[in-house]
Design an enzyme around this catalytic site. Structure first.
Site, PDB file in Angstrom:
ATOM      1  N   GLU A  97      -4.911   2.272  -4.106  1.00 41.25           N
ATOM      2  CA  GLU A  97      -4.674   1.226  -3.096  1.00 41.25           C
ATOM      3  C   GLU A  97      -5.496   1.585  -1.862  1.00 41.25           C
ATOM      4  OE1 GLU A  97      -1.516   1.375  -0.355  1.00 41.25           O
ATOM      5  OE2 GLU A  97      -0.375   2.866  -1.488  1.00 41.25           O
TER       6      GLU A  97
ATOM      7  N   ASP B 237      15.239  -7.484   2.503  1.00 39.80           N
ATOM      8  CA  ASP B 237      13.927  -6.828   2.455  1.00 39.80           C
ATOM      9  C   ASP B 237      13.807  -5.904   1.240  1.00 39.80           C
ATOM     10  OD1 ASP B 237      11.478  -5.711   2.925  1.00 39.80           O
ATOM     11  OD2 ASP B 237      11.887  -5.150   5.007  1.00 39.80           O
TER      12      ASP B 237
ATOM     13  N   ASP C 200       6.316  -4.487  -4.153  1.00 34.40           N
ATOM     14  CA  ASP C 200       5.798  -3.438  -5.044  1.00 34.40           C
ATOM     15  C   ASP C 200       6.624  -3.360  -6.332  1.00 34.40           C
ATOM     16  OD1 ASP C 200       4.101  -2.826  -2.981  1.00 34.40           O
ATOM     17  OD2 ASP C 200       4.952  -0.845  -2.536  1.00 34.40           O
TER      18      ASP C 200
ATOM     19  N   LYS D  33       9.788   6.943   0.364  1.00 31.22           N
ATOM     20  CA  LYS D  33      10.322   7.634   1.542  1.00 31.22           C
ATOM     21  C   LYS D  33      11.811   7.364   1.694  1.00 31.22           C
ATOM     22  CE  LYS D  33       6.390   8.409   4.468  1.00 31.22           C
ATOM     23  NZ  LYS D  33       5.242   7.624   4.011  1.00 31.22           N
TER      24      LYS D  33
HETATM   25  N1  PSU Z   1       5.089   3.916   1.833  1.00 27.44           N
HETATM   26  C1  PSU Z   1       4.437   4.975   2.341  1.00 27.44           C
HETATM   27  N2  PSU Z   1       3.153   4.844   2.776  1.00 27.44           N
HETATM   28  C2  PSU Z   1       2.496   3.644   2.701  1.00 27.44           C
HETATM   29  C3  PSU Z   1       3.180   2.528   2.140  1.00 27.44           C
HETATM   30  C4  PSU Z   1       4.467   2.711   1.723  1.00 27.44           C
HETATM   31  O1  PSU Z   1       5.015   6.045   2.400  1.00 27.44           O
HETATM   32  O2  PSU Z   1       1.332   3.546   3.124  1.00 27.44           O
HETATM   33  C5  PSU Z   1       2.471   1.219   2.009  1.00 27.44           C
HETATM   34  C6  PSU Z   1       1.995   1.024   0.570  1.00 27.44           C
HETATM   35  O3  PSU Z   1       0.764   0.334   0.579  1.00 27.44           O
HETATM   36  C7  PSU Z   1       3.092   0.146  -0.020  1.00 27.44           C
HETATM   37  C8  PSU Z   1       3.431  -0.726   1.168  1.00 27.44           C
HETATM   38  O4  PSU Z   1       2.662  -0.612  -1.127  1.00 27.44           O
HETATM   39  O5  PSU Z   1       3.374   0.148   2.279  1.00 27.44           O
HETATM   40  C9  PSU Z   1       4.788  -1.384   1.043  1.00 27.44           C
HETATM   41  O6  PSU Z   1       4.946  -2.284   2.070  1.00 27.44           O
HETATM   42  P1  PSU Z   1       6.235  -3.248   2.152  1.00 27.44           P
HETATM   43  O7  PSU Z   1       7.388  -2.328   2.449  1.00 27.44           O
HETATM   44  O8  PSU Z   1       5.916  -4.194   3.268  1.00 27.44           O
HETATM   45  O9  PSU Z   1       6.341  -3.918   0.830  1.00 27.44           O
HETATM   46 MN    MN Z   2       9.283  -5.815   3.110  1.00 26.25          MN
END
Ligand code: PSU
Ligand code: MN
Length: 301
Positions: A23, A136, A140, A157
């Site tokens: 990514e 939320d 992914d 995390k």
């Molecule tokens: N978690 C991390 N580092 C990151 C991300 C998630 O520890 O950089 C990034 C990844 O690209 C993941 C995205 O796919 O955030 C998820 O975002 P959201 O929670 O908005 O779906």
């Molecule tokens: Mn989100």
């Protein structure tokens, strides 16, 4: 959507040699501060090459969906970016975004469209704490479920709701595998305290699990714990994560902005200690993804 393949990636796929997708959010300003982002990019690329594979960074550059970039384009990956989740790819193309950084959901979609079946990242998104109110849940999770790709990550995390994230994977039917490990990893730490559904010992096993999925076009999550020597102290982290979530709420951040905001706060609050940990786990994931890609090719031949 058909991604444009770099020359090297196209050649490797034509010759049925192993390719590992990446990514681009973790390498942009949204994922890691400079110069750690450049270091992460170089270390991940090198780890994939050392495993005998070709790396394929995913991104949207000048409105074009890309699978594999040239070295002359690295600088473009490292700068400011807009986040591109799977649903945003079409928008980024239609609106000719200069640089869209792919999240996990976009990267697995692009990898699958290009015929790449192994993808490495740092950590995946997940079910957020309080999702029963906010709704939320990272895109992914559905993307990992619905594309025939092995996603290699250090878990997610701990600011996320990890038990619910695992429940969600069970509901949508994603096998969650632990690389030589019995616990679901929590990114900076090797264990979240939650037992992993299935432990695996080697890359051949992972490759076989992907090809034996009963539903066609579905993926697998392979979790790899951060290397022991790079692990952070969990007791300090809990406090940092709780504070980061409070700050996020106070600042009124929602939607796609939540994850980058919390990541930024973690970096500040750990005095930068989170950065080398992040580099170590990303490189290690890239290495393991390389082993899996090689095993996929062995299975293919
Ligand atoms: N978690 C991390 N580092 C990151 C991300 C998630 O520890 O950089 C990034 C990844 O690209 C993941 C995205 O796919 O955030 C998820 O975002 P959201 O929670 O908005 O779906
Ligand atoms: Mn989100």
């Amino acid at each position: 959507m058909t991604p444009v393949l770099s020359h090297e990636v196209a050649e490797a796929l034509a010759q049925r040699r192993p390719v590992v997708a990446l990514e681009s959010t973790i390498f942009s300003h949204l994922g890691l501060p400079s110069p750690a982002n450049a270091q992460a990019l170089h270390q991940c690329l090198a780890a994939i090459r050392q495993a005998g594979c070709v790396p394929a960074v995913t991104a949207v550059i000048d409105g074009v969906v890309r699978l594999g970039i040239d070295e002359s384009e690295h600088q473009r990956i490292l700068g400011a970016a807009r986040k591109v989740a799977e649903r945003d790819i079409a928008v980024a193309v239609a609106q000719r975004w200069e640089f869209g950084a792919t999240t996990v959901s976009a990267a697995v979609a692009i990898a699958a469209s290009g015929g790449v079946s192994v993808f490495a990242t740092g950590g995946i998104g997940g079910v957020h704490r309080g999702s029963e109110i906010t709704g939320d849940i990272s895109a992914d999770l559905d993307a990992i479920a619905h594309y025939p790709v092995v996603t290699v990550s250090a878990g997610a995390k701990a600011f996320l709701d990890l038990p619910r994230t695992l429940e969600y994977f069970e509901t949508i039917g994603v096998p969650v595998l632990g690389w030589q490990h019995d616990w679901f990893p929590a990114f900076y730490t090797r264990s979240s305290g939650i037992k992993i559904p299935h432990r695996v010992e080697g890359a051949d096993e992972v490759a076989e699990i992907l090809v034996n999925r009963s539903r066609p076009n579905t993926g697998v999550l392979l979790t790899v714990p951060i290397p022991i020597e790079a692990e952070l102290d969990a007791t300090n982290l809990d406090h940092v994560l709780a504070q980061a979530l409070k700050d996020c709420d106070v600042a009124g951040i929602r939607g796609a902005g939540v994850t980058p905001f919390v990541l930024g706060r973690i970096g500040q609050a750990t005095d930068g200690k989170s950065v080398p940990a992040n580099l170590a786990l990303a490189q290690n994931n890239a290495h393991v993804a390389g082993l899996v890609a090689v095993a996929m090719c062995r299975l293919d031949h």
